[in-house]
Structure formats: C-alpha cells, structure tokens
Design a protein around this motif. Structure first.
Motif, PDB file in Angstrom:
ATOM      1  N   ALA A 143       0.837  -1.206   0.000  1.00 51.19           N
ATOM      2  CA  ALA A 143       0.000   0.000   0.000  1.00 51.19           C
ATOM      3  C   ALA A 143       0.869   1.251   0.000  1.00 51.19           C
ATOM      4  O   ALA A 143       0.586   2.221  -0.716  1.00 51.19           O
ATOM      5  CB  ALA A 143      -0.920   0.001   1.216  1.00 51.19           C
ATOM      6  N   PHE A 144       1.929   1.232   0.797  1.00 51.31           N
ATOM      7  CA  PHE A 144       2.840   2.375   0.833  1.00 51.31           C
ATOM      8  C   PHE A 144       3.472   2.608  -0.533  1.00 51.31           C
ATOM      9  O   PHE A 144       3.501   3.735  -1.042  1.00 51.31           O
ATOM     10  CB  PHE A 144       3.935   2.162   1.875  1.00 51.31           C
ATOM     11  CG  PHE A 144       5.101   3.106   1.715  1.00 51.31           C
ATOM     12  CD1 PHE A 144       4.977   4.437   2.071  1.00 51.31           C
ATOM     13  CD2 PHE A 144       6.311   2.667   1.181  1.00 51.31           C
ATOM     14  CE1 PHE A 144       6.033   5.332   1.895  1.00 51.31           C
ATOM     15  CE2 PHE A 144       7.372   3.536   1.010  1.00 51.31           C
ATOM     16  CZ  PHE A 144       7.234   4.872   1.371  1.00 51.31           C
ATOM     17  N   LEU A 145       3.975   1.545  -1.152  1.00 52.94           N
ATOM     18  CA  LEU A 145       4.668   1.680  -2.429  1.00 52.94           C
ATOM     19  C   LEU A 145       3.722   2.142  -3.529  1.00 52.94           C
ATOM     20  O   LEU A 145       4.089   2.968  -4.376  1.00 52.94           O
ATOM     21  CB  LEU A 145       5.325   0.360  -2.811  1.00 52.94           C
ATOM     22  CG  LEU A 145       6.447  -0.119  -1.873  1.00 52.94           C
ATOM     23  CD1 LEU A 145       6.945  -1.481  -2.303  1.00 52.94           C
ATOM     24  CD2 LEU A 145       7.589   0.885  -1.848  1.00 52.94           C
ATOM     25  N   SER A 146       2.517   1.623  -3.530  1.00 52.87           N
ATOM     26  CA  SER A 146       1.546   1.994  -4.548  1.00 52.87           C
ATOM     27  C   SER A 146       1.266   3.488  -4.509  1.00 52.87           C
ATOM     28  O   SER A 146       1.198   4.156  -5.554  1.00 52.87           O
ATOM     29  CB  SER A 146       0.252   1.210  -4.340  1.00 52.87           C
ATOM     30  OG  SER A 146      -0.691   1.534  -5.326  1.00 52.87           O
ATOM     31  N   MET A 147       1.130   4.024  -3.311  1.00 52.00           N
ATOM     32  CA  MET A 147       0.849   5.446  -3.147  1.00 52.00           C
ATOM     33  C   MET A 147       2.096   6.287  -3.406  1.00 52.00           C
ATOM     34  O   MET A 147       2.056   7.284  -4.136  1.00 52.00           O
ATOM     35  CB  MET A 147       0.335   5.706  -1.730  1.00 52.00           C
ATOM     36  CG  MET A 147       0.153   7.168  -1.372  1.00 52.00           C
ATOM     37  SD  MET A 147      -0.395   7.374   0.338  1.00 52.00           S
ATOM     38  CE  MET A 147       1.046   6.704   1.225  1.00 52.00           C
ATOM     39  N   ALA A 148       3.220   5.872  -2.831  1.00 51.91           N
ATOM     40  CA  ALA A 148       4.433   6.690  -2.869  1.00 51.91           C
ATOM     41  C   ALA A 148       4.961   6.888  -4.279  1.00 51.91           C
ATOM     42  O   ALA A 148       5.352   7.999  -4.661  1.00 51.91           O
ATOM     43  CB  ALA A 148       5.504   6.062  -1.982  1.00 51.91           C
ATOM     44  N   ILE A 149       4.989   5.840  -5.071  1.00 48.76           N
ATOM     45  CA  ILE A 149       5.618   5.933  -6.394  1.00 48.76           C
ATOM     46  C   ILE A 149       4.769   6.751  -7.364  1.00 48.76           C
ATOM     47  O   ILE A 149       5.286   7.616  -8.082  1.00 48.76           O
ATOM     48  CB  ILE A 149       5.913   4.532  -6.937  1.00 48.76           C
ATOM     49  CG1 ILE A 149       7.032   3.903  -6.097  1.00 48.76           C
ATOM     50  CG2 ILE A 149       6.299   4.575  -8.404  1.00 48.76           C
ATOM     51  CD1 ILE A 149       7.320   2.470  -6.379  1.00 48.76           C
ATOM     52  N   ALA A 150       3.477   6.525  -7.391  1.00 49.77           N
ATOM     53  CA  ALA A 150       2.615   7.311  -8.290  1.00 49.77           C
ATOM     54  C   ALA A 150       2.712   8.794  -7.965  1.00 49.77           C
ATOM     55  O   ALA A 150       2.701   9.643  -8.868  1.00 49.77           O
ATOM     56  CB  ALA A 150       1.177   6.831  -8.182  1.00 49.77           C
ATOM     57  N   ASN A 151       2.828   9.126  -6.692  1.00 52.05           N
ATOM     58  CA  ASN A 151       2.863  10.518  -6.264  1.00 52.05           C
ATOM     59  C   ASN A 151       4.159  11.233  -6.626  1.00 52.05           C
ATOM     60  O   ASN A 151       4.271  12.448  -6.449  1.00 52.05           O
ATOM     61  CB  ASN A 151       2.631  10.622  -4.758  1.00 52.05           C
ATOM     62  CG  ASN A 151       1.201  10.331  -4.364  1.00 52.05           C
ATOM     63  OD1 ASN A 151       0.302  10.343  -5.210  1.00 52.05           O
ATOM     64  ND2 ASN A 151       0.964  10.051  -3.098  1.00 52.05           N
ATOM     65  N   LEU A 152       5.159  10.507  -7.128  1.00 47.39           N
ATOM     66  CA  LEU A 152       6.404  11.132  -7.541  1.00 47.39           C
ATOM     67  C   LEU A 152       6.279  11.808  -8.907  1.00 47.39           C
ATOM     68  O   LEU A 152       7.052  12.705  -9.240  1.00 47.39           O
ATOM     69  CB  LEU A 152       7.531  10.097  -7.596  1.00 47.39           C
ATOM     70  CG  LEU A 152       7.912   9.429  -6.272  1.00 47.39           C
ATOM     71  CD1 LEU A 152       8.928   8.329  -6.520  1.00 47.39           C
ATOM     72  CD2 LEU A 152       8.472  10.460  -5.290  1.00 47.39           C
ATOM     73  N   PHE A 153       5.306  11.372  -9.689  1.00 48.98           N
ATOM     74  CA  PHE A 153       5.114  11.897 -11.035  1.00 48.98           C
ATOM     75  C   PHE A 153       4.183  13.109 -11.010  1.00 48.98           C
ATOM     76  O   PHE A 153       3.296  13.206 -10.155  1.00 48.98           O
ATOM     77  CB  PHE A 153       4.506  10.825 -11.938  1.00 48.98           C
ATOM     78  CG  PHE A 153       5.443   9.690 -12.265  1.00 48.98           C
ATOM     79  CD1 PHE A 153       6.022   9.593 -13.521  1.00 48.98           C
ATOM     80  CD2 PHE A 153       5.735   8.714 -11.328  1.00 48.98           C
ATOM     81  CE1 PHE A 153       6.891   8.551 -13.828  1.00 48.98           C
ATOM     82  CE2 PHE A 153       6.601   7.664 -11.616  1.00 48.98           C
ATOM     83  CZ  PHE A 153       7.181   7.583 -12.875  1.00 48.98           C
ATOM     84  N   ALA A 154       4.400  14.029 -11.939  1.00 50.15           N
ATOM     85  CA  ALA A 154       3.447  15.120 -12.097  1.00 50.15           C
ATOM     86  C   ALA A 154       2.068  14.523 -12.372  1.00 50.15           C
ATOM     87  O   ALA A 154       1.940  13.526 -13.096  1.00 50.15           O
ATOM     88  CB  ALA A 154       3.871  16.029 -13.250  1.00 50.15           C
ATOM     89  N   GLU A 155       1.033  15.114 -11.804  1.00 47.65           N
ATOM     90  CA  GLU A 155      -0.307  14.526 -11.883  1.00 47.65           C
ATOM     91  C   GLU A 155      -0.740  14.265 -13.321  1.00 47.65           C
ATOM     92  O   GLU A 155      -1.309  13.215 -13.630  1.00 47.65           O
ATOM     93  CB  GLU A 155      -1.309  15.449 -11.191  1.00 47.65           C
ATOM     94  CG  GLU A 155      -2.694  14.855 -11.060  1.00 47.65           C
ATOM     95  CD  GLU A 155      -3.626  15.702 -10.219  1.00 47.65           C
ATOM     96  OE1 GLU A 155      -4.816  15.354 -10.121  1.00 47.65           O
ATOM     97  OE2 GLU A 155      -3.164  16.715  -9.650  1.00 47.65           O
ATOM     98  N   GLU A 156      -0.429  15.191 -14.217  1.00 42.22           N
ATOM     99  CA  GLU A 156      -0.855  15.028 -15.603  1.00 42.22           C
ATOM    100  C   GLU A 156      -0.048  13.977 -16.353  1.00 42.22           C
ATOM    101  O   GLU A 156      -0.411  13.591 -17.477  1.00 42.22           O
ATOM    102  CB  GLU A 156      -0.770  16.360 -16.354  1.00 42.22           C
ATOM    103  CG  GLU A 156       0.624  16.939 -16.466  1.00 42.22           C
ATOM    104  CD  GLU A 156       0.958  17.890 -15.321  1.00 42.22           C
ATOM    105  OE1 GLU A 156       1.768  18.800 -15.539  1.00 42.22           O
ATOM    106  OE2 GLU A 156       0.399  17.704 -14.215  1.00 42.22           O
TER     107      GLU A 156
END
Length: 256
Positions: A143-156
């Motif tokens: 759960a941590f990894l799923s959230m953390a990695i996606a959030n590193l990219f610009a939203e668009e």
C-alpha cells in the motif's frame, strides 16, 4: 559485479571508457534505472552504477542507512575499480549520497549533478511524514509503495507513464522492508549540506522538475542561485529520469 564490504555484498556495474562517471539512483530505485542512459554515456565515460544498500541486489547494512554509510560503499567500489576521481550524477536520494561523498572525499569528486534533489535537510514536517511512511511500510508495504511511487510523477503524467509507474512499483516491491525503512531513517536524519555545494569549486549543476511534488521548484531554483550552480528546469515531476528522459540526457553536465 559484486563488492564485499563490511560482511555484506553490493552490486555494481562498470561500462565504457574515459573519465569516470558515477550514477546514483534514488529511493526505491536501483541501478537499472540508468540503463536507458548508459549506451550514450559510456561512449566517452567509464560509467559506474551501484545498487545502494538495501536496494536492488545489494544487502542491507543495518536498521539505518545513513547517507555517509552509502557514500562509504560508493568509495569502496571506486577503490576496488582503481578509480581515483569521478563525476557524480545523483537522482533524488542519490544526490544526497553524492553530496555526502563530496564532503567525505572531496579530492575524489570532480563534479556533481543533482537531479530532482536538494542539499537541504528534512523539515520537521517532512520528518513526521517519514515516520508515518515507516509505520505504513511495517504494516502494509504494498500500500505504501503503490501510493508513494505514483505521487512522484506530475499529476498530468501519471496516465502517460502508467507502464513505467507499474514497473517502478514492481522494482520497489522486490526490496526488503528493512531496506525501505533503513533508507527512510537515513534520509530523515541527513544533515544540511548546502555549505558543501556552496564551497564546491568544480562543475556543479541542479536539474529540477517544474511540478516536482517532493521538492518545490521555487526553492530548488533559489538554492541553485545561492550555491552558484548551473540550473536547468524540465516540465514534469520528481521523476525526470522517466518523464523527461531525452531532454535530461541533452542538458546534463559531463555529456559529450
């Protein structure tokens, strides 16, 4: 190749010929992140990539992996390879390690490029976020990894780079919990090394994402001015090595 150091094994690669160039990956990454860059970089450089402690194929050293400890592993690799001086390109946490190396082994560091990275220590709020992350990793790593990695990219960019995000998550899932926690603890306690970059008289460059969700763009731009660094911006988030791969290759120092 393997380095045996302090009763642990650390994986690294060496490719190409010429002045040494050490590529240091970020948190939750490993040396394979640099593969798209190596074919070009190795034309004119001896390129060294390293799985930092607890990442990739490298062992953990303990409960905390300080930036100084990671820099010592890098130094041990260079000694083994008989490399007396090198340029460094560090992505995110890799930049923290490069700065720690420059502080501890100043004569061996001939240039620094910080990509989506900073000289600053964690703020009190950031330290609290690290503690929350550690608690979540212990309970539910995925759960941590799923959230953390996606959030590193610009939203668009998250839909555009959905495949790369999935691959990054898989890479991180292969890490042991101990390795994730040790890096979080090490980043949390790292010191401010702005003075190191300020006094560094050799080539130095900062490359920042205009929409980096981790390191505010305005702050990193001001840091570059403060430290009299060459500064380049890329339209994207914290993952310029993926979001802006081709542009990044064209603007980094040491690329001939």
């Amino acid at each position: 190749m393997l380095l045996n150091y302090k009763s642990s094994s650390f994986y690294y690669t060496r490719q190409g010929n010429g002045n040494a160039l050490v590529l240091l990956h970020g948190f939750l990454e490993n040396q394979t992140m640099w593969e798209p860059f190596i074919s070009q970089l190795s034309d004119n450089h001896t390129v060294i990539t390293i799985d930092l402690p607890g990442h990739g194929k490298s062992d953990c050293l303990g409960y905390i992996h300080t930036m100084e400890q990671m820099a010592e592993v890098v130094e041990a690799v260079l000694v083994k390879e008989s490399i007396t001086e090198a340029n460094f390109i560090g992505h995110s946490m890799g930049g923290y390690v490069a700065l720690a190396f420059a502080e501890r082994y100043p004569k061996k560091c001939s240039g620094i490029v910080l990509v989506n990275s900073t000289t600053k220590a964690d703020s009190p709020e950031r330290k609290k976020n690290r503690d929350r992350a550690i608690a979540l990793v212990k309970k539910h790593k995925e759960a941590f990894l799923s959230m953390a990695i996606a959030n590193l990219f610009a939203e668009e960019n998250r839909e555009k780079f959905a495949t790369a995000i999935r691959e990054s998550k898989q890479t991180a899932l292969e890490m042991p919990v101990q390795g994730i926690i040790a890096a979080l603890e090490g980043m949390k306690i790292r010191k401010d090394r702005t003075y190191i970059l300020k006094q560094f008289s050799k080539p130095k460059q900062i490359i920042a994402g205009t929409k980096d969700p981790i390191i505010p763009f305005d702050k990193i731009k001001n840091l570059a001015i403060e430290c009299k660094c060459s500064f380049q911006s890329l339209i994207g988030g914290h993952m310029s090595t993926i979001e802006n791969r081709d542009e990044l290759l064209n603007i980094m120092y040491f690329i001939e």
